[in-house]
Design an enzyme around this catalytic site. Structure first.
Site, mmCIF file in Angstrom:
data_model
loop_
_atom_site.group_PDB
_atom_site.id
_atom_site.type_symbol
_atom_site.label_atom_id
_atom_site.label_comp_id
_atom_site.label_asym_id
_atom_site.label_seq_id
_atom_site.Cartn_x
_atom_site.Cartn_y
_atom_site.Cartn_z
ATOM 1 C CD GLU A 60 -17.522 19.255 34.846
ATOM 2 O OE1 GLU A 60 -18.672 19.748 34.705
ATOM 3 O OE2 GLU A 60 -16.547 19.997 34.578
ATOM 4 C CB CYS A 61 -12.514 15.373 33.099
ATOM 5 S SG CYS A 61 -11.501 14.655 31.857
ATOM 6 C CB ALA A 62 -9.171 16.025 36.457
ATOM 7 C CG LEU A 79 -14.341 9.610 35.865
ATOM 8 C CD1 LEU A 79 -15.511 8.761 37.165
ATOM 9 C CD2 LEU A 79 -15.024 9.538 34.610
ATOM 10 C CB SER A 98 -19.567 12.416 34.054
ATOM 11 O OG SER A 98 -19.807 12.589 32.754
#
Length: 476
Positions: free
Chosen positions: A357-359, A361, A450
């Site tokens: 997630e986020c970081a 990704l 993502s």
């Protein structure tokens, strides 16, 4: 089950509710009370400070991501064994999910918890007007019990006197405390808000202690406790991750192992449990406690590791979870740890399931701000000035170890980076924005990556699916 509780709210962001809420938690804990800390909304950072103050995990109560029906059960799960619970609100008291009325607002959660509300008012630059402000907030929604006010950033004894006189005359809401302006309790911020407590270590502990001392000297703690004890019993059962898994098993959903009864975070893992490595430390500090509790209940063994310092994945890793955080601040250290980057790339290439997630990704891409990352995904990321923020309703567009095609979830975005490209040929999610439909993220092989942050208590099948994928990889 009845847990004394109150909600700390404010008319708007920036009024000081994090300082007051954290200070209340620390001050009550200093009295020897077991305090359960909670945060309305998706924010990861405030619960870190709450956890330092309470000595137990800070937990989120997000009615958008988890559903209104789960708020009371999640609260009771997190507050088990506590003498009192302090729930910090989000934004202004009545600010919720954009365009959805009260959904996920502090007021909404306060009503779901049947909890009295204490309003933190930034009293700087006003005197009698404070009464009109408090009266308006108290009368806006009769179902919200605004039961007390804490005045913040009060300039002097004379200023406090004027504020108290106005509130006694015009609002009917008692003043529980008056907090003077203090630079000692300031917590440093940067592009996504406060600096996480995990990054500040000794400084964060000192800041929390200062908040506790300030609130203890400024607020009537006996009155606060008396107010919290007026909250009536909740007509709900505590949320149970093992029960969630049992329901999925009964519905025929594949789970890695038999659901484990009792508190999943306690006790030894089951024999033969697939080992799931979960990134943590300063660079990947964003996580919800319920996510790992669900993985454990699904039959997995959860092993934390710090990518800033680990020279490889934990031995026997069968699944890898890399959550959110601030990799852009540690990009040089992460890039320099080539041994771990290679290990992660090899794990993904072997078919090992990865959820990012986020970081996470950003870390899995080719590079971040020009420095090499793991190279698992064919994308590069960079910092920008633009903040992407908001709730999302998403549908899985392709099968992945986290979510089969068609899975619907609710999550949130919160970042100032951009990936180019932002989606692979097999995109992770699709959702609709006011500007039109959007595809986002990567479902490449056994990797799901993502920007979307998810609270798995709202979609427990995610944990079951990922644990099953880890078990299958371990068996190969």
């Amino acid at each position: 089950m009845n847990i004394p509780r109150l909600v700390v709210a404010a008319p708007s962001s920036g009024a000081g509710k994090t300082t007051v809420a954290t200070g209340l938690i620390a001050a009550l804990a200093a009295r020897g009370l077991a305090v359960s800390p909670h945060k309305v909304g998706p924010d990861y950072i405030d619960p870190g400070y709450h956890g330092l103050a309470a000595g137990r995990p800070g937990r989120n109560l997000d009615a958008f991501m988890c559903g209104p029906e789960r708020i009371a059960p999640l609260f009771l799960h997190g507050a088990a064994g506590a003498d009192v619970a302090v729930v910090e609100g989000v934004m202004g008291l009545y600010d919720g999910a954009s365009g959805r009325g009260e959904l996920a607002s502090t007021a909404h959660v306060a009503k779901l918890l049947r909890a009295p509300v204490v309003l933190v008012v930034d009293a700087s630059s006003q005197s009698r007007s404070v009464a009109a402000l408090v009266h308006g907030f108290a009368s806006w929604d009769p179902e919200v019990r605004l039961a007390g006010v804490i005045l913040n950033r009060v300039a002097s004894d004379r200023h406090e006197q004027l504020l108290r006189e106005a509130l006694e005359e015009g609002s009917g809401v008692p003043v529980l405390g008056s907090v003077r302006r203090s630079a000692a309790v300031a917590t440093p911020s940067r592009h996504l808000g406060l600096i996480p407590a995990v990054e500040r270590s000794a400084e964060a502990l000192r800041a929390v202690a200062d908040m506790g001392e300030l609130v203890a000297a400024s607020v009537d703690l006996d009155a606060v406790l008396a107010l919290a004890r007026t909250a009536p019993p909740l007509d709900a059962e505590p949320w149970d991750p093992a029960a969630e898994m049992a329901e999925l098993v009964a519905a025929g959903f594949p789970v890695a192992g038999a659901p484990r009864a009792g508190a999943p975070q306690a006790g030894a893992p089951q024999a033969g449990a697939p080992r799931i490595a979960v990134a943590g430390g300063a660079a990947f500090s964003f996580s919800y406690a319920e996510n790992t509790e669900l993985l454990t209940a699904a039959g997995a063994e959860v092993v934390p590791f710090d990518p800033l310092h680990a020279d490889g994945l934990p031995e026997g890793t069968a699944g890898l979870v890399i959550g959110g955080g601030f990799p852009e601040l540690y990009v040089r250290e992460l890039s320099a740890n080539g041994q771990l980057r290679s290990a992660i790339a090899a794990f993904a290439a072997s078919g090992g399931p990865v959820a990012a997630e986020c970081a996470g990704l950003l870390y899995l891409g080719r590079e971040l701000d020009g420095l090499p990352m793991c190279g698992v995904l064919d994308t590069s990321a960079r910092m920008t000035e633009r903040l992407t923020l908001g709730y999302r309703e998403a549908v899985a567009l392709h099968d992945s170890p986290l979510a089969p095609t068609g899975t619907r979830v609710r999550g949130h975005e919160f970042h100032r980076t951009v990936c180019e490209p932002g989606a692979g040929e097999r995109a992770a999610w699709g959702w609709r924005l006011p500007t039109g439909p959007r595809t986002e993220g990567f479902a490449a092989g056994n990797v799901h990556a993502s920007y979307l942050h998810l609270h798995w208590a709202g979609s427990p099948q995610l944990a079951a699916s990922f644990a099953a994928a880890a078990a299958a990889h371990r068996a190969n």
